[in-house]
Design a protein around this motif. Structure first.
Motif, PDB file in Angstrom:
ATOM      1  N   ILE A 236      59.614  16.619  74.326  1.00 49.07           N
ATOM      2  CA  ILE A 236      59.888  17.924  74.925  1.00 49.07           C
ATOM      3  C   ILE A 236      60.244  17.769  76.399  1.00 49.07           C
ATOM      4  CG2 ILE A 236      58.869  20.138  75.568  1.00 49.07           C
ATOM      5  CD1 ILE A 236      57.210  19.994  72.996  1.00 49.07           C
ATOM      6  N   LEU A 237      59.457  17.009  77.128  1.00 50.22           N
ATOM      7  CA  LEU A 237      59.703  16.848  78.561  1.00 50.22           C
ATOM      8  C   LEU A 237      61.058  16.214  78.837  1.00 50.22           C
ATOM      9  CD1 LEU A 237      56.199  15.646  79.827  1.00 50.22           C
ATOM     10  CD2 LEU A 237      57.313  17.834  80.321  1.00 50.22           C
TER      11      LEU A 237
ATOM     12  N   ARG B 229      60.338  23.204  80.378  1.00 41.66           N
ATOM     13  CA  ARG B 229      59.911  22.152  79.447  1.00 41.66           C
ATOM     14  C   ARG B 229      58.457  21.768  79.693  1.00 41.66           C
ATOM     15  NH1 ARG B 229      65.253  20.263  80.486  1.00 41.66           N
ATOM     16  NH2 ARG B 229      64.519  18.705  81.988  1.00 41.66           N
ATOM     17  N   ARG B 230      58.018  21.794  80.955  1.00 51.36           N
ATOM     18  CA  ARG B 230      56.611  21.509  81.240  1.00 51.36           C
ATOM     19  C   ARG B 230      55.705  22.539  80.592  1.00 51.36           C
ATOM     20  NH1 ARG B 230      57.125  19.907  87.722  1.00 51.36           N
ATOM     21  NH2 ARG B 230      58.611  18.196  87.391  1.00 51.36           N
TER      22      ARG B 230
ATOM     23  N   GLU C 285      63.405  25.487  71.155  1.00 51.69           N
ATOM     24  CA  GLU C 285      62.509  26.031  72.168  1.00 51.69           C
ATOM     25  C   GLU C 285      61.050  25.922  71.750  1.00 51.69           C
ATOM     26  OE1 GLU C 285      63.511  27.142  75.219  1.00 51.69           O
ATOM     27  OE2 GLU C 285      65.415  26.288  74.542  1.00 51.69           O
TER      28      GLU C 285
ATOM     29  N   GLY D 210      63.697  16.621  77.129  1.00 53.23           N
ATOM     30  CA  GLY D 210      64.793  17.460  76.663  1.00 53.23           C
ATOM     31  C   GLY D 210      65.457  16.939  75.403  1.00 53.23           C
TER      32      GLY D 210
ATOM     33  N   ARG E 208      56.396  24.277  77.864  1.00 48.57           N
ATOM     34  CA  ARG E 208      56.427  24.054  76.421  1.00 48.57           C
ATOM     35  C   ARG E 208      55.637  22.824  76.012  1.00 48.57           C
ATOM     36  NH1 ARG E 208      62.109  23.198  76.063  1.00 48.57           N
ATOM     37  NH2 ARG E 208      61.608  22.332  74.029  1.00 48.57           N
ATOM     38  N   ALA E 209      55.579  21.830  76.878  1.00 50.89           N
ATOM     39  CA  ALA E 209      54.849  20.600  76.552  1.00 50.89           C
ATOM     40  C   ALA E 209      53.364  20.706  76.851  1.00 50.89           C
ATOM     41  CB  ALA E 209      55.440  19.421  77.339  1.00 50.89           C
TER      42      ALA E 209
ATOM     43  N   ARG F 273      60.378  31.009  80.442  1.00 49.05           N
ATOM     44  CA  ARG F 273      61.745  30.631  80.101  1.00 49.05           C
ATOM     45  C   ARG F 273      62.550  30.450  81.382  1.00 49.05           C
ATOM     46  NH1 ARG F 273      65.892  34.858  79.470  1.00 49.05           N
ATOM     47  NH2 ARG F 273      65.127  36.800  80.390  1.00 49.05           N
TER      48      ARG F 273
ATOM     49  N   GLN G 291      54.947  15.416  73.239  1.00 53.29           N
ATOM     50  CA  GLN G 291      55.104  15.982  74.583  1.00 53.29           C
ATOM     51  C   GLN G 291      56.221  15.284  75.342  1.00 53.29           C
ATOM     52  OE1 GLN G 291      52.261  15.049  73.134  1.00 53.29           O
ATOM     53  NE2 GLN G 291      50.574  16.422  73.662  1.00 53.29           N
TER      54      GLN G 291
ATOM     55  N   PRO H 148      64.979  24.647  84.074  1.00 50.80           N
ATOM     56  CA  PRO H 148      64.796  24.071  82.737  1.00 50.80           C
ATOM     57  C   PRO H 148      63.681  23.027  82.687  1.00 50.80           C
ATOM     58  CG  PRO H 148      67.132  24.272  83.236  1.00 50.80           C
ATOM     59  CD  PRO H 148      66.395  24.578  84.502  1.00 50.80           C
ATOM     60  N   ALA H 149      63.560  22.192  83.747  1.00 47.07           N
ATOM     61  CA  ALA H 149      62.498  21.185  83.768  1.00 47.07           C
ATOM     62  C   ALA H 149      61.128  21.847  83.795  1.00 47.07           C
ATOM     63  CB  ALA H 149      62.667  20.259  84.967  1.00 47.07           C
TER      64      ALA H 149
END
Length: 310
Positions: A122-123, A219-220, A155, A125, A222-223, A245, A119, A215-216
């Motif tokens: 991912i966070l 990422r949250r 991604e 980047g 996705r994590a 996205r 995680q 983007p941040a």
């Protein structure tokens, strides 16, 4: 090679199966059955299920009791292999096997020592993530490593990246053990100047926030996981973002301002500090997962404000 394997979650299963294909697994140690889902029933760990399917002996223990230590000695293993077991191992275990005790850690050490390396990658980047085969010592993931392998993050969400790293780690572990036995493995001490720490994820860290850029926030999402979901409130309604996205263009329509949302056709856009977050799949509180457009059809207003949970 005769091996004792210690692991508990799904991440550890590919390591166990890879070892079982190429080595003799004398004993599998895993944490006891526990409540692992919303059914509130005791369930076996993924490693226990896999071990039983493979016909391997299983020891369930949450700590190294005298009985557990005796079982480990009786296994007469050449090496102990660990993957996310979830128990601190005492010196008696670390020094019991002639070839010591090695761990499959889900990062490219010395980056992301600690409980949540996937995680955190991912966070942050990170463009790549990976696994390391390392010696277990007294510190948290401080031991020397002898093998690493990597994969692009792209991604991928946390679940997908975890599965990829689990398979990568299992293959690397099985491939590396013969070099350890032969004494040809090259051990690299970690450069303390390059260390980053992967602390356990707090739920509030993954809350979506219009003060962050798109983007941040993506990422949250996705994590996120069931244990730490990416949540926010849109038009006063709490919702979990399951897939989303970052977008820089409204594709024919202006992006909503920071802190506001807009439902445009089948798109649900949340204005961020820079760009917008497009919700794709959501899970409203108390309801099933659904497409964001279907969920947004129930919103009273097609424009309004959004923000973090209060």
């Amino acid at each position: 090679m005769r091996v004792v394997f210690m692991g508990t979650p799904a991440f550890a299963v590919p390591s166990l199966t890879a070892l079982a294909r190429e080595h003799e697994v004398a004993l599998v140690v895993t944490r006891p059955d526990a409540v692992r889902s919303r059914g509130k029933r005791l369930e076996p760990s993924p490693v226990k299920e896999a071990a039983l399917e493979l016909g391997l002996p299983v020891l369930e223990t949450a700590r190294m009791t005298p009985e557990a230590l005796e079982a480990l000695r009786d296994a007469a293993a050449d090496i102990f292999c660990v993957a996310a077991y979830g128990c601190i191992l005492p010196d008696a275990v670390l020094t019991m096997a002639p070839l010591g005790c090695v761990n499959v850690h889900a990062s490219l050490l010395p980056r992301w020592r600690g409980a949540a390396p996937i995680q955190r990658a991912i966070l942050a980047g990170d463009e790549v993530a990976g696994v390391s085969i390392m010696r277990i010592g007294h510190g948290v993931d401080t031991g020397a490593y002898c093998a690493q392998a990597s994969t692009p993050v792209g991604e991928k969400g946390a679940d997908e990246l975890t599965r990829d790293l689990a398979e990568l780690g299992g293959a690397l572990l099985a491939r590396t053990l013969p070099t350890i036995a032969a004494g040809s493995a090259v051990w690299t001490e970690q450069d303390e100047a390059l260390v980053t720490h992967a602390a356990k994820i707090a739920k509030a860290e993954l809350w979506l926030d219009p003060e962050a850029d798109a983007p941040a926030n993506a990422r949250r999402v996705r994590a996120s996981s069931d244990a730490a979901p990416a949540r926010c409130q849109v038009g006063g309604r709490a919702v979990r973002a399951v897939r989303a996205r970052a977008v820089e263009s409204g594709e024919g329509a202006p992006l909503p301002a920071q802190g506001t949302y807009a439902v445009a056709g089948k798109r649900v856009l949340l204005g961020c500090a820079a760009g917008a977050l497009e919700l794709i799949e959501v899970k409203p509180d108390g309801k099933r997962q659904m497409g964001a457009a279907a969920w947004a059809a129930g919103l009273r207003d097609k424009q309004g404000t959004w923000g973090p949970l209060s």
